[in-house]
Enzyme design. Structure first.
Site, PDB file in Angstrom:
ATOM      1  N   ASP A 148       0.819  -1.206   0.000  1.00  0.00           N
ATOM      2  CA  ASP A 148       0.000   0.000   0.000  1.00  0.00           C
ATOM      3  C   ASP A 148       0.861   1.269   0.000  1.00  0.00           C
ATOM      4  O   ASP A 148       1.943   1.294   0.591  1.00  0.00           O
ATOM      5  CB  ASP A 148      -0.900  -0.008   1.244  1.00  0.00           C
ATOM      6  CG  ASP A 148      -2.016   1.008   1.168  1.00  0.00           C
ATOM      7  OD1 ASP A 148      -2.363   1.436   0.059  1.00  0.00           O
ATOM      8  OD2 ASP A 148      -2.542   1.372   2.236  1.00  0.00           O
ATOM      9  N   ASN A 205       1.445   3.311  -2.978  1.00  0.00           N
ATOM     10  CA  ASN A 205       2.114   3.631  -4.238  1.00  0.00           C
ATOM     11  C   ASN A 205       1.742   5.023  -4.761  1.00  0.00           C
ATOM     12  O   ASN A 205       2.601   5.786  -5.207  1.00  0.00           O
ATOM     13  CB  ASN A 205       1.765   2.574  -5.295  1.00  0.00           C
ATOM     14  CG  ASN A 205       2.263   1.195  -4.916  1.00  0.00           C
ATOM     15  OD1 ASN A 205       3.447   0.920  -4.952  1.00  0.00           O
ATOM     16  ND2 ASN A 205       1.342   0.311  -4.545  1.00  0.00           N
ATOM     17  N   ASN A 261     -10.454  -2.233  -6.396  1.00  0.00           N
ATOM     18  CA  ASN A 261      -9.589  -1.397  -7.235  1.00  0.00           C
ATOM     19  C   ASN A 261      -9.981  -1.443  -8.706  1.00  0.00           C
ATOM     20  O   ASN A 261      -9.625  -0.547  -9.478  1.00  0.00           O
ATOM     21  CB  ASN A 261      -8.130  -1.841  -7.117  1.00  0.00           C
ATOM     22  CG  ASN A 261      -7.534  -1.625  -5.742  1.00  0.00           C
ATOM     23  OD1 ASN A 261      -6.592  -2.307  -5.359  1.00  0.00           O
ATOM     24  ND2 ASN A 261      -8.084  -0.689  -4.977  1.00  0.00           N
TER      25      ASN A 261
END
Length: 258
Positions: free
Chosen positions: A36, A38, A85
């Site tokens: 997590d 990025n 996502n």
């Protein structure tokens, strides 16, 4: 330049010291890592395009697996893309899927003995992406080293639903009565039909970026897992961060709900 070299040398010494202190201490067999941060790393580094963060994060995956190998970890699950996502804007999701595909292909082609499996709802992915990921993982069949599960299009609640469906589908296909299975249905029926049923339960979940929630990751497998939150964005994650996490794990007393 000299200061950077000095810092690198000092970090190398510190890594060796941490590794020695972990010798003989309890360590997890199965680590699950939530990659997590990025996008925040990209923005914080001055990039207008968040895909720069995904690319930097993808480049870090091979390093992590080598660090886990060095730490005698047996099984690593990497959460690279959740099913949620998949609802991101196309101009962000497209490059992200390309980077994930490149990363998985690279990991599978690496000169390592890693056994790679792609887990998740791959039917939700674009057909070309799903086929490429599965073909890359298939090339690692027969290897005997570190087991690596790459979670793409993955959701923990969806996995449990799919496991129940799979159990009933198998039972009915074998000529069984679904009512009989409903009466005898137990925990093992779900465990046996997870995306990666050969893997043992997760011992240790690591989430980078400072966020302190599991977001549905490995809901079934992590029922008794220890959890460690790292206040480092994924592309900036270092070997020392992994070793500090393992040090935290070694200091804990696992109770398994007791």
């Amino acid at each position: 330049m000299a200061l950077r070299a000095l810092r690198s040398a000092l970090e190398t010494v510190y890594i060796r010291r941490l590794a020695r202190k972990l010798e003989g201490r309890p360590r997890p067999r199965h680590i699950a890592v939530m990659l997590d941060g990025n996008r925040r790393w990209a923005r914080g580094s001055g990039h207008d395009d968040v895909s720069a963060g995904y690319r930097a994060g993808g480049a870090k995956v091979g390093d992590l697996l080598r660090w886990c190998d060095a730490a005698d970890i047996e099984h690593v699950t990497l959460w690279m893309l959740s099913d949620d996502n998949l609802h991101r804007p196309p101009d962000e999701l497209g490059p992200l899927l390309e980077i994930i595909e490149e990363t998985v292909v690279s990991v599978c082609a690496a000169d390592e003995d890693w056994r790679v499996e792609v887990i998740g709802s791959t039917d939700l992915l674009p057909g070309d992406t799903a086929r490429s990921l599965k073909a890359a993982a298939a090339r690692t069949t027969g290897r005997t080293g570190l087991k690596v599960d790459v979670a793409v299009g993955y959701g923990g609640r969806r996995e449990i639903i799919d496991a129940v469906r799979s159990a009933f589908d198998k039972h009915i296909s074998a000529g069984g009565d679904p009512r009989e299975l409903a009466e005898e249905f137990d925990l093992q029926h779900i465990t046996d039909n997870l995306y990666s049923p050969a893997g043992h339960d997760t011992d240790f979940v690591i989430r980078t970026s400072g966020e302190q929630r599991l977001s549905g990751f490995l809901l079934w497998q992590s029922a008794y897992a220890e959890v460690h939150f790292v206040d480092v964005l994924w592309p900036a994650f270092r070997q020392v961060d992994l070793l500090r996490a393992l040090r935290s794990y070694a200091a804990r007393e696992r109770r398994y709900g007791r």
